[in-house]
Design a protein around this motif. Structure first.
Motif, PDB file in Angstrom:
ATOM      1  N   UNK A   1       0.811  -1.211   0.124  1.00 36.81           N
ATOM      2  CA  UNK A   1      -0.047  -0.004   0.174  1.00 36.81           C
ATOM      3  C   UNK A   1       0.854   1.393   0.127  1.00 36.81           C
ATOM      4  N   UNK A   2       0.681   2.227  -0.560  1.00 36.13           N
ATOM      5  CA  UNK A   2       1.261   3.436  -0.958  1.00 36.13           C
ATOM      6  C   UNK A   2       1.222   4.322   0.176  1.00 36.13           C
ATOM      7  N   UNK A   3       2.129   5.077   0.348  1.00 32.68           N
ATOM      8  CA  UNK A   3       2.276   5.998   1.615  1.00 32.68           C
ATOM      9  C   UNK A   3       1.015   7.021   1.668  1.00 32.68           C
ATOM     10  N   UNK A   4       0.557   7.293   0.480  1.00 35.87           N
ATOM     11  CA  UNK A   4      -0.581   8.122   0.477  1.00 35.87           C
ATOM     12  C   UNK A   4      -1.892   7.318   0.966  1.00 35.87           C
ATOM     13  N   UNK A   5      -2.057   6.192   0.358  1.00 34.57           N
ATOM     14  CA  UNK A   5      -3.150   5.327   0.698  1.00 34.57           C
ATOM     15  C   UNK A   5      -3.198   5.134   2.461  1.00 34.57           C
ATOM     16  N   UNK A   6      -1.953   4.821   2.698  1.00 30.23           N
ATOM     17  CA  UNK A   6      -1.824   4.553   4.237  1.00 30.23           C
ATOM     18  C   UNK A   6      -2.400   5.657   5.207  1.00 30.23           C
ATOM     19  N   UNK A   7      -1.731   6.880   4.537  1.00 35.35           N
ATOM     20  CA  UNK A   7      -2.201   8.150   5.302  1.00 35.35           C
ATOM     21  C   UNK A   7      -3.735   8.479   5.234  1.00 35.35           C
ATOM     22  N   UNK A   8      -4.330   8.073   4.341  1.00 31.46           N
ATOM     23  CA  UNK A   8      -5.855   8.405   4.179  1.00 31.46           C
ATOM     24  C   UNK A   8      -6.481   7.582   4.814  1.00 31.46           C
ATOM     25  N   UNK A   9      -6.161   6.245   5.016  1.00 27.51           N
ATOM     26  CA  UNK A   9      -6.680   5.124   5.814  1.00 27.51           C
ATOM     27  C   UNK A   9      -6.507   5.482   7.299  1.00 27.51           C
ATOM     28  N   UNK A  10      -5.492   5.941   7.747  1.00 25.19           N
ATOM     29  CA  UNK A  10      -5.325   6.409   9.056  1.00 25.19           C
ATOM     30  C   UNK A  10      -6.150   7.618   9.475  1.00 25.19           C
ATOM     31  N   UNK A  11      -5.971   8.485   8.404  1.00 23.17           N
ATOM     32  CA  UNK A  11      -7.170   9.948   8.583  1.00 23.17           C
ATOM     33  C   UNK A  11      -8.461   9.338   9.097  1.00 23.17           C
ATOM     34  N   UNK A  12      -9.095   8.226   8.006  1.00 20.03           N
ATOM     35  CA  UNK A  12     -10.377   7.993   8.092  1.00 20.03           C
ATOM     36  C   UNK A  12     -10.485   7.230   9.421  1.00 20.03           C
ATOM     37  N   UNK A  13      -9.581   6.123   9.645  1.00 21.26           N
ATOM     38  CA  UNK A  13      -9.891   5.530  11.263  1.00 21.26           C
ATOM     39  C   UNK A  13      -9.744   6.641  12.368  1.00 21.26           C
ATOM     40  N   UNK A  14      -9.006   7.545  12.415  1.00 24.29           N
ATOM     41  CA  UNK A  14      -9.113   8.639  13.421  1.00 24.29           C
ATOM     42  C   UNK A  14     -10.361   9.408  13.597  1.00 24.29           C
ATOM     43  N   UNK A  15     -10.974   9.561  12.149  1.00 21.16           N
ATOM     44  CA  UNK A  15     -12.048  10.643  12.036  1.00 21.16           C
ATOM     45  C   UNK A  15     -13.318   9.546  12.552  1.00 21.16           C
ATOM     46  N   UNK A  16     -13.285   8.054  12.375  1.00 19.63           N
ATOM     47  CA  UNK A  16     -14.524   7.470  12.672  1.00 19.63           C
ATOM     48  C   UNK A  16     -14.508   7.531  14.335  1.00 19.63           C
ATOM     49  N   UNK A  17     -13.434   7.539  15.216  1.00 21.32           N
ATOM     50  CA  UNK A  17     -13.455   7.683  16.541  1.00 21.32           C
ATOM     51  C   UNK A  17     -14.194   8.377  17.217  1.00 21.32           C
ATOM     52  N   UNK A  18     -14.297   9.753  16.572  1.00 21.32           N
ATOM     53  CA  UNK A  18     -15.056  10.931  17.347  1.00 21.32           C
ATOM     54  C   UNK A  18     -16.303  11.292  16.516  1.00 21.32           C
ATOM     55  N   UNK A  19     -17.243  11.817  17.105  1.00 16.79           N
ATOM     56  CA  UNK A  19     -18.536  12.305  16.334  1.00 16.79           C
ATOM     57  C   UNK A  19     -17.967  13.571  15.329  1.00 16.79           C
ATOM     58  N   UNK A  20     -17.138  14.451  16.076  1.00 18.49           N
ATOM     59  CA  UNK A  20     -16.869  15.537  15.142  1.00 18.49           C
ATOM     60  C   UNK A  20     -15.650  15.198  14.115  1.00 18.49           C
ATOM     61  N   UNK A  21     -14.738  14.364  14.523  1.00 18.98           N
ATOM     62  CA  UNK A  21     -13.983  13.784  13.320  1.00 18.98           C
ATOM     63  C   UNK A  21     -14.862  13.088  12.185  1.00 18.98           C
ATOM     64  N   UNK A  22     -15.658  12.308  12.497  1.00 19.51           N
ATOM     65  CA  UNK A  22     -16.589  11.843  11.674  1.00 19.51           C
ATOM     66  C   UNK A  22     -17.244  12.622  10.563  1.00 19.51           C
ATOM     67  N   UNK A  23     -17.926  13.663  11.433  1.00 19.34           N
ATOM     68  CA  UNK A  23     -18.866  14.780  10.774  1.00 19.34           C
ATOM     69  C   UNK A  23     -17.841  15.472   9.888  1.00 19.34           C
ATOM     70  N   UNK A  24     -16.687  15.634  10.316  1.00 19.73           N
ATOM     71  CA  UNK A  24     -15.901  16.550   9.241  1.00 19.73           C
ATOM     72  C   UNK A  24     -15.526  15.551   8.138  1.00 19.73           C
ATOM     73  N   UNK A  25     -15.055  14.449   8.456  1.00 17.29           N
ATOM     74  CA  UNK A  25     -14.658  13.516   7.298  1.00 17.29           C
ATOM     75  C   UNK A  25     -15.837  13.216   6.413  1.00 17.29           C
ATOM     76  N   UNK A  26     -17.015  12.935   6.930  1.00 13.48           N
ATOM     77  CA  UNK A  26     -18.337  12.820   5.908  1.00 13.48           C
ATOM     78  C   UNK A  26     -18.605  14.173   5.031  1.00 13.48           C
ATOM     79  N   UNK A  27     -18.445  15.109   5.477  1.00 19.17           N
ATOM     80  CA  UNK A  27     -18.484  16.496   5.011  1.00 19.17           C
ATOM     81  C   UNK A  27     -17.579  16.654   3.939  1.00 19.17           C
ATOM     82  N   UNK A  28     -16.226  16.295   4.257  1.00 21.73           N
ATOM     83  CA  UNK A  28     -15.016  16.415   3.102  1.00 21.73           C
ATOM     84  C   UNK A  28     -15.391  15.525   1.890  1.00 21.73           C
ATOM     85  N   UNK A  29     -15.988  14.246   2.390  1.00 20.07           N
ATOM     86  CA  UNK A  29     -16.104  13.072   1.353  1.00 20.07           C
ATOM     87  C   UNK A  29     -17.159  13.633   0.386  1.00 20.07           C
ATOM     88  N   UNK A  30     -18.257  14.156   0.930  1.00 17.63           N
ATOM     89  CA  UNK A  30     -19.511  14.687   0.141  1.00 17.63           C
ATOM     90  C   UNK A  30     -19.478  16.004  -0.648  1.00 17.63           C
TER      91      UNK A  30
END
Length: 489
Positions: A1-30
Motif C-alpha cells: 500500500x502506498x504512503x498516500x493510501x496509508x495516510x488516508x486510511x489512518x485519517x479515516x480511522x481517526x475520524x471515525x473515533x469521534x463524532x466531530x471527526x466523523x462529521x468533518x470526514x463525511x462532509x469532506x467526502x460529500x
C-alpha cells in the motif's frame, strides 16, 4: 500500500473515533468537489445539491429540502450557498457547515481573483474571438439555468395554487425590477398559500357568492383527508387546508435538528447581526474620511444584507455600488459578469473580482490597499450577512417548522422563488451577447446563432444528460465556430 493510501486510511480511522471527526470526514467526502464541478449558477446548483443530498446520500427528506430551499430564498444573501450551508448545518453542525462553505466557495473565489489580475492589464477592447467565446459561454449558461428552472418548478408545484404562484411571480418579475420587489412577491405567495390552506380564501369566496360551506370540498387540487378524525395531508403530498385549531399541529415529516442552536441563541445571533449592520451603515454615512477599504467593505456588506434571490439579483445592485463610485469600469464589470456565469461555485464570488479591481484602481493613491486585501474585503463583505443570518434563522426554524402554518407559508415562498428563476433566465438572456459594440451586454436574440447555443445546452441537459460543465464548454466552442464562419468567410 502506498504512503498516500496509508495516510488516508489512518485519517479515516481517526475520524471515525469521534463524532466531530466523523462529521468533518463525511462532509469532506460529500462536498470537496462541489466548488470545482457545480457549474450553471444558483438554479442549477439547487438541482445539483438536491440530487446529491436528497436522492443520492439521503441526508434529508424531499419535504425538508423544499423547506430549506424556501428558507434560503427568503433570507438575504447567496441563495445556493445558504442552501448547502443549511443542509450541512442540519446534518453535522456548524464546523462541518463552515468546511462545506470553504470547499464550495474557495475555488471559484481564487479563480475570480486571478482573473481580476489579468483584466487589470488588458486593453479597453478585446479581440473578436474573446467576445465570441464569452457570448457562447453566456448562451450555454442561460440554457442550463432554464432547464434547472423547469425541473425545480416540477418539484415546487404541488397543486393548482402553487402552479399559479410560479406563473404569477415569474410574470411579475419580468414586468418590474427593484430590490424590495422580489422579497415582496415571495412573501405574497407565502401568504396566499397560508390563506388557502387555512380556509380563508374559500370562506371569502363563498361569502361573496352567498353560499354556505359544503363539506367535503376539493379545490385547487388540495383535498382534506381524515387521519384519526384530524385534517391531514393529501396523497399528492400537498398540505390540506386546516382550520385555526389545527395550526399548532406538528408537520408529519420531522428532521434531525440536534445540531442546531436553541431558538433563543438563534434570535440573539440575528439581533447581534443587525446591530453590527446598523453600526456599519452609521459609520458609512457619518465617517467622511473613511479609508477606501472600509467603503468597499461597507458597500458589499450592505449588498449582501439587502439582496434576496441570490446571484441573478446581485448583478444590478453591484453595478450601482461598485461601478457608480468609479471603482471599477463598466467594461471590466461586464467581463467579470460573463466569466462568473461560466465559473463553478457561487455567483457571489463576483465580489472577489470586484473587490480586487477596486483595490487595483486606487493605486497609487494614499488610500490604496493590496489587491488580495480587496478580494478578501469583497469575499467577507458579501458572504457574511447570509451565512450569519442562516445560522440564526435555522435555530428559529427548528422550533417554528413544527407549526403547520409555517409549512403553508414556505410552500408558497418556494413556488414564488422558483417563478423568479424564470425571471432570471430572461434577464440573463437580455445581457448575454458581448462584443466590441455592446460591451454593456445585449440580447442573445440579436443573432439566431446564440439562441441555438442556448437551445443546445437546454436540450443537451434535458434529453441527453449532458453535464453542465460540458454544456458550457460546448457553448464556448460554438461561439468560436460562429466567429470563424462570420469573420473567416
Amino acid at each position: 500500500m502506498s504512503s498516500t493510501s496509508q495516510a488516508f486510511s489512518a485519517f479515516k480511522e481517526r475520524a471515525s473515533r469521534s463524532k466531530t471527526g466523523f462529521a468533518l470526514y463525511d462532509t469532506f467526502l460529500r462536498t470537496w468537489d462541489l466548488g470545482i464541478t457545480a457549474f450553471g449558477g444558483p438554479p442549477t446548483h439547487f438541482k445539483i445539491l438536491n440530487d446529491r443530498f436528497v436522492e443520492k446520500y439521503k441526508w434529508l427528506t424531499p419535504s425538508t429540502s423544499l423547506e430549506l430551499f424556501a428558507l434560503s430564498q427568503s433570507l438575504p444573501g447567496p441563495a445556493s450557498t445558504k442552501f448547502l450551508f443549511c443542509i450541512t448545518l442540519l446534518r453535522h453542525g456548524l464546523f462541518s457547515a463552515t468546511l462545506a462553505f470553504v470547499f464550495w466557495s474557495l475555488p471559484g473565489a481564487l479563480g475570480m481573483y486571478g482573473f481580476s489580475l489579468g483584466v487589470s492589464k488588458i486593453s479597453e477592447t478585446l479581440p473578436g474571438p474573446v467576445y465570441a467565446l464569452l457570448s457562447g459561454l453566456n448562451g450555454a449558461t442561460v440554457g442550463i439555468v432554464a432547464l434547472a428552472a423547469v425541473e425545480l418548478a416540477r418539484k415546487a408545484v404541488t397543486d393548482r395554487l402553487t402552479r399559479l404562484c410560479v406563473f404569477l411571480s415569474a410574470a411579475a418579475g419580468l414586468l418590474y425590477n427593484a430590490l424590495w420587489y422580489f422579497p415582496v412577491l415571495m412573501v405574497g405567495c407565502g401568504f396566499a398559500t397560508l390563506a388557502w390552506d387555512m380556509g380563508f380564501a374559500g370562506t371569502v369566496w363563498r361569502v361573496l357568492r352567498g353560499k354556505k360551506r359544503q363539506e367535503p370540498v376539493e379545490e385547487l387540487g388540495v383535498a382534506p383527508t381524515s387521519v384519526d378524525g384530524k385534517v391531514g395531508t393529501t396523497a399528492s403530498g400537498s398540505d390540506a387546508r386546516t382550520g385555526s385549531s389545527d395550526t399548532e399541529q406538528e408537520v408529519v415529516e420531522q428532521a434531525d435538528t440536534t445540531h442546531l442552536y436553541g431558538w433563543k441563541t438563534g434570535l440573539a445571533i440575528v439581533v447581534a447581526f443587525f446591530i453590527t449592520f446598523a453600526a456599519v451603515l452609521i459609520a458609512r454615512g457619518l465617517w467622511d474620511a473613511r479609508p477606501l477599504a472600509f467603503s468597499v467593505f461597507a458597500n458589499f456588506y450592505l449588498a449582501g444584507t439587502i439582496i434576496f434571490g441570490g446571484g441573478p439579483v446581485v448583478i444590478p445592485l453591484l453595478r450601482e455600488y461598485i461601478v457608480a463610485p468609479g471603482w471599477v469600469s463598466s467594461r471590466d464589470f461586464l467581463l467579470g459578469l460573463a466569466v462568473i456565469q461560466s465559473f463553478p461555485g457561487p455567483n457571489f464570488n463576483f465580489a472577489v473580482y470586484l473587490g480586487s479591481l477596486a483595490a487595483l484602481s486606487a493605486r497609487p493613491t494614499i488610500s490604496s490597499f493590496p489587491s488580495f486585501a480587496g478580494a478578501l474585503v469583497g469575499f467577507f463583505g458579501i458572504f457574511t450577512p447570509g451565512i450569519v443570518l442562516s445560522i440564526g434563522f435555522m435555530a428559529v426554524w427548528k422550533t417554528l417548522r413544527k407549526k403547520r402554518w409555517v409549512a403553508s407559508i414556505l410552500r408558497g415562498i418556494n413556488a414564488g422563488a422558483v417563478g423568479l428563476i424564470f425571471t432570471a433566465v430572461y434577464r440573463l438572456f437580455q445581457i448575454g451577447l458581448v462584443d466590441a459594440e455592446h460591451q454593456q451586454g445585449s440580447s442573445l436574440g440579436n443573432d439566431p446563432w446564440w439562441v441555438v447555443v442556448t437551445a443546445t445546452s437546454f436540450v443537451g441537459g434535458a434529453w441527453f444528460k449532458v453535464p453542465p460543465p460540458l454544456a458550457i464548454a460546448l457553448g464556448g466552442v460554438m461561439g468560436l465556430i460562429w466567429y470563424g464562419i462570420v469573420h473567416g468567410a
